[in-house]
Design a protein around this motif. Structure first.
Motif, PDB file in Angstrom:
ATOM      1  N   TYR A 319     -18.274 -23.934  19.420  1.00 21.49           N
ATOM      2  CA  TYR A 319     -18.547 -25.368  19.439  1.00 21.49           C
ATOM      3  C   TYR A 319     -19.602 -25.702  20.495  1.00 21.49           C
ATOM      4  CZ  TYR A 319     -14.402 -26.133  16.515  1.00 21.49           C
ATOM      5  OH  TYR A 319     -13.487 -26.134  15.489  1.00 21.49           O
ATOM      6  N   THR A 320     -19.546 -25.040  21.657  1.00 21.88           N
ATOM      7  CA  THR A 320     -20.535 -25.287  22.706  1.00 21.88           C
ATOM      8  C   THR A 320     -21.931 -24.926  22.217  1.00 21.88           C
ATOM      9  OG1 THR A 320     -18.864 -24.788  24.390  1.00 21.88           O
ATOM     10  CG2 THR A 320     -21.147 -24.783  25.105  1.00 21.88           C
ATOM     11  N   GLN A 321     -22.046 -23.817  21.513  1.00 20.61           N
ATOM     12  CA  GLN A 321     -23.349 -23.402  20.980  1.00 20.61           C
ATOM     13  C   GLN A 321     -23.854 -24.400  19.934  1.00 20.61           C
ATOM     14  OE1 GLN A 321     -21.939 -19.653  19.683  1.00 20.61           O
ATOM     15  NE2 GLN A 321     -22.104 -18.686  21.700  1.00 20.61           N
ATOM     16  N   GLN A 322     -22.954 -24.915  19.119  1.00 20.48           N
ATOM     17  CA  GLN A 322     -23.372 -25.889  18.116  1.00 20.48           C
ATOM     18  C   GLN A 322     -23.855 -27.181  18.766  1.00 20.48           C
ATOM     19  OE1 GLN A 322     -19.890 -26.111  15.612  1.00 20.48           O
ATOM     20  NE2 GLN A 322     -20.545 -24.403  14.332  1.00 20.48           N
ATOM     21  N   ALA A 328     -30.670 -29.671  22.012  1.00 17.59           N
ATOM     22  CA  ALA A 328     -32.068 -29.228  21.965  1.00 17.59           C
ATOM     23  C   ALA A 328     -32.922 -30.207  21.162  1.00 17.59           C
ATOM     24  CB  ALA A 328     -32.149 -27.828  21.363  1.00 17.59           C
ATOM     25  N   ASP A 329     -32.383 -30.765  20.095  1.00 18.28           N
ATOM     26  CA  ASP A 329     -33.133 -31.750  19.306  1.00 18.28           C
ATOM     27  C   ASP A 329     -33.439 -32.982  20.145  1.00 18.28           C
ATOM     28  OD1 ASP A 329     -34.273 -32.916  16.971  1.00 18.28           O
ATOM     29  OD2 ASP A 329     -32.423 -34.033  16.634  1.00 18.28           O
ATOM     30  N   VAL A 330     -32.447 -33.439  20.922  1.00 15.31           N
ATOM     31  CA  VAL A 330     -32.661 -34.601  21.790  1.00 15.31           C
ATOM     32  C   VAL A 330     -33.708 -34.287  22.858  1.00 15.31           C
ATOM     33  CG1 VAL A 330     -31.558 -36.097  23.505  1.00 15.31           C
ATOM     34  CG2 VAL A 330     -30.383 -35.581  21.357  1.00 15.31           C
ATOM     35  N   LEU A 331     -33.625 -33.084  23.431  1.00  7.25           N
ATOM     36  CA  LEU A 331     -34.612 -32.693  24.455  1.00  7.25           C
ATOM     37  C   LEU A 331     -36.024 -32.655  23.874  1.00  7.25           C
ATOM     38  CD1 LEU A 331     -32.628 -29.818  26.233  1.00  7.25           C
ATOM     39  CD2 LEU A 331     -33.047 -32.118  27.111  1.00  7.25           C
ATOM     40  N   ALA A 340     -36.074 -27.285  25.462  1.00  9.11           N
ATOM     41  CA  ALA A 340     -35.357 -27.182  24.192  1.00  9.11           C
ATOM     42  C   ALA A 340     -35.505 -25.786  23.600  1.00  9.11           C
ATOM     43  CB  ALA A 340     -35.885 -28.222  23.209  1.00  9.11           C
ATOM     44  N   ALA A 341     -36.733 -25.241  23.615  1.00  4.58           N
ATOM     45  CA  ALA A 341     -36.968 -23.902  23.047  1.00  4.58           C
ATOM     46  C   ALA A 341     -36.180 -22.841  23.801  1.00  4.58           C
ATOM     47  CB  ALA A 341     -38.458 -23.579  23.077  1.00  4.58           C
ATOM     48  N   ALA A 342     -36.111 -22.964  25.125  1.00  4.59           N
ATOM     49  CA  ALA A 342     -35.354 -21.987  25.920  1.00  4.59           C
ATOM     50  C   ALA A 342     -33.867 -22.053  25.579  1.00  4.59           C
ATOM     51  CB  ALA A 342     -35.574 -22.242  27.406  1.00  4.59           C
ATOM     52  N   LEU A 343     -33.350 -23.255  25.386  1.00  3.37           N
ATOM     53  CA  LEU A 343     -31.939 -23.427  25.042  1.00  3.37           C
ATOM     54  C   LEU A 343     -31.641 -22.816  23.675  1.00  3.37           C
ATOM     55  CD1 LEU A 343     -29.197 -24.695  25.766  1.00  3.37           C
ATOM     56  CD2 LEU A 343     -30.015 -26.837  24.764  1.00  3.37           C
ATOM     57  N   LEU A 344     -32.542 -23.042  22.727  1.00  8.58           N
ATOM     58  CA  LEU A 344     -32.340 -22.510  21.377  1.00  8.58           C
ATOM     59  C   LEU A 344     -32.469 -20.994  21.337  1.00  8.58           C
ATOM     60  CD1 LEU A 344     -34.368 -25.224  19.438  1.00  8.58           C
ATOM     61  CD2 LEU A 344     -31.895 -24.857  19.297  1.00  8.58           C
ATOM     62  N   LEU A 366     -35.588 -26.374  14.330  1.00  6.35           N
ATOM     63  CA  LEU A 366     -36.124 -26.974  15.551  1.00  6.35           C
ATOM     64  C   LEU A 366     -37.175 -26.081  16.208  1.00  6.35           C
ATOM     65  CD1 LEU A 366     -32.907 -28.464  17.179  1.00  6.35           C
ATOM     66  CD2 LEU A 366     -34.897 -29.735  16.371  1.00  6.35           C
ATOM     67  N   LEU A 367     -36.923 -24.776  16.219  1.00 12.12           N
ATOM     68  CA  LEU A 367     -37.909 -23.848  16.791  1.00 12.12           C
ATOM     69  C   LEU A 367     -39.198 -23.881  15.978  1.00 12.12           C
ATOM     70  CD1 LEU A 367     -35.561 -20.884  17.753  1.00 12.12           C
ATOM     71  CD2 LEU A 367     -36.970 -22.227  19.329  1.00 12.12           C
ATOM     72  N   GLY A 368     -39.063 -24.079  14.656  1.00 11.61           N
ATOM     73  CA  GLY A 368     -40.255 -24.220  13.831  1.00 11.61           C
ATOM     74  C   GLY A 368     -41.047 -25.465  14.194  1.00 11.61           C
TER      75      GLY A 368
END
Length: 448
Positions: A319-322, A328-331, A340-344, A366-368
């Protein structure tokens, strides 16, 4: 040796042991109502005592008739039930590892005394602990074992285990199978004339999430309406709170943000009263998503970080990963794409087709976007295609059309119009029948 012979031998040995412990001869135990020869016959397992004889011998031996017949201490089932409630409370408010230890001990004790219902409840508790820890294969195993123990029981008693297994398959990314399990149970309950309100509420609340991920918004809305109609007949506040959280998802999908926020508020209030921390975190998670959809990114980040902190404290890894994908989207939308990219990037090894496939697809999407924003077109295309593959495998139709649009736009901008047209056509196919799935007919409504 038959089961009846086994029972006779066990009862006979129990009579013999208790008699010896009390220093009684066979004659002293038997008289005046019976003979020493009769007691000898019982102790050798050649006969089974009648109900009258069982009560007589139990009184002489200072135990209950149930204890003499089954070997269970008096009030064992009641005591186990109270301890199961304590273990469930530990799972809600304490450490999941402590709850796992309690449920494990209770399952073994119930098995030792042949208490199938209590053993099944303990196994469902173990399944819920494994779900929280993100150990999906373990969770499915525990839920299956509980269903097997209860295979002869009425379906309403099997519903908690079946629902748990469906949730585990949903989290693993097997959306259609999750729907199949839940819809089959709903239809069977109604067909058998067993429209148990609490069982149906659990099933309708659970089926909303896979319906939405599959793009079956009409079915999700119908399930929400039926569940809300059942709620006044259910006295389990945790089930009602879960219902309001699920209903909020359908309201949000229908663009009814204010009503979704109100439904979440009702769920959150109940979870706070019950001190169910994981579910409370899910409410913050959904409110973060709602705030993000409304463009209030600072408030969205606050809600998501609150949810993440609670779940991280609970060691609820999956759940934490989700949540990190949502964060990351908000960031990214807040102008912090590098963060965000580092988190993903940290998540990609943990989220995969058998574990959080829908969120794994969202992470690659998101990475895309982030890669495309910095002009890394080949990298962006790779992430989009990986996301498409993950979502297609999971059957997450709701997100496929948007992803096809992103990939098609990228291909068109990089001079590949024919490939872009193929991708656009694929996206239109996913949009062709909104609110439907490749599943069979929707479950029938219960007689309310």
């Amino acid at each position: 040796m038959t089961g009846d012979q086994d029972d006779r031998l066990r009862i006979g040995r129990r009579i013999q042991r208790l008699r010896a412990e009390r220093g009684l001869t066979q004659r002293a135990l038997a008289e005046p109502a019976y003979t020493a020869a009769y007691v000898s016959t019982l102790e050798s397992g050649k006969a089974r005592p009648s109900e009258t004889a069982l009560r007589y011998l139990a009184e002489r031996l200072g135990v209950s008739a149930e204890q003499l017949e089954t070997g269970r201490p008096p009030h064992l089932a009641t005591g186990l039930r109270l301890r199961l409630t304590d273990a469930r409370q530990t799972l809600h408010t304490g450490e999941a590892a402590d709850a796992t230890a309690q449920f494990t001990e209770l399952a073994a004790e119930a098995q030792r005394h042949g208490l199938a219902d209590e053993q099944a409840d303990a196994l469902v508790g173990l399944g819920d602990c494994a779900l929280e820890a993100g150990e999906l294969d373990q969770a499915i195993g525990h839920f299956r074992a509980a269903e097997e123990l209860l295979r002869q029981a009425p379906l309403p008693l099997r519903v908690p285990a079946l629902r748990g297994r469906a949730v585990a398959h949903l989290l693993a990314g097997d959306l259609r199978y999750s729907c199949y399990l839940l819809e089959s149970a709903i239809d069977q309950l109604n067909a058998d004339g067993l429209p148990d309100p609490q069982a149906l509420l659990l099933l309708y609340s659970a089926v909303i999430a896979p319906y939405l991920d599959l793009g079956a918004h009409q079915r999700a809305a119908q399930a929400a309406e039926l569940a809300l109609a059942l709620a006044p007949q259910v006295d389990d506040p945790a089930a009602v709170a879960r219902l309001h959280r699920s209903v909020a998802r359908t309201l949000l999908a229908g663009g009814r943000a204010a009503e979704a926020d109100a439904s979440l508020a009702r769920a959150q209030e109940l979870y706070q009263q019950l001190r169910i921390r994981t579910e409370l975190a899910h409410c913050h998670w959904m409110r973060g998503y709602l705030r993000a959809q409304n463009g209030d990114l600072p408030a969205a980040e606050r809600e998501l970080r609150t949810a993440r902190r609670i779940l991280a404290d609970r060691q609820a890894a999956l759940y934490t990963q989700q949540i990190d994908v949502e964060l990351a989207d908000v960031l990214r939308r807040s102008g912090r794409s590098t963060q965000a990219a580092a988190l993903l990037a940290d998540l990609l090894g943990s989220l995969h087709p058998q574990r959080g496939a829908v969120h794994a697809g969202a992470a690659h999407r998101l990475l895309g976007l982030i890669a495309e924003e910095r002009g890394a077109h080949a990298e962006a295309e790779q992430h989009y295609r990986t996301a498409l593959e993950l979502l297609q495998q999971a059957g997450a139709t709701a997100d496929l059309a948007d992803l096809c649009r992103l990939l098609g736009d990228l291909l068109r901008r990089t001079g590949r119009p024919e490939e872009a047209l193929d991708v656009y056509r694929s996206g239109l196919g996913h949009q062709a029948a909104p609110g439907t799935t490749t599943l069979g007919p929707a479950p029938a409504a219960p007689p309310l």
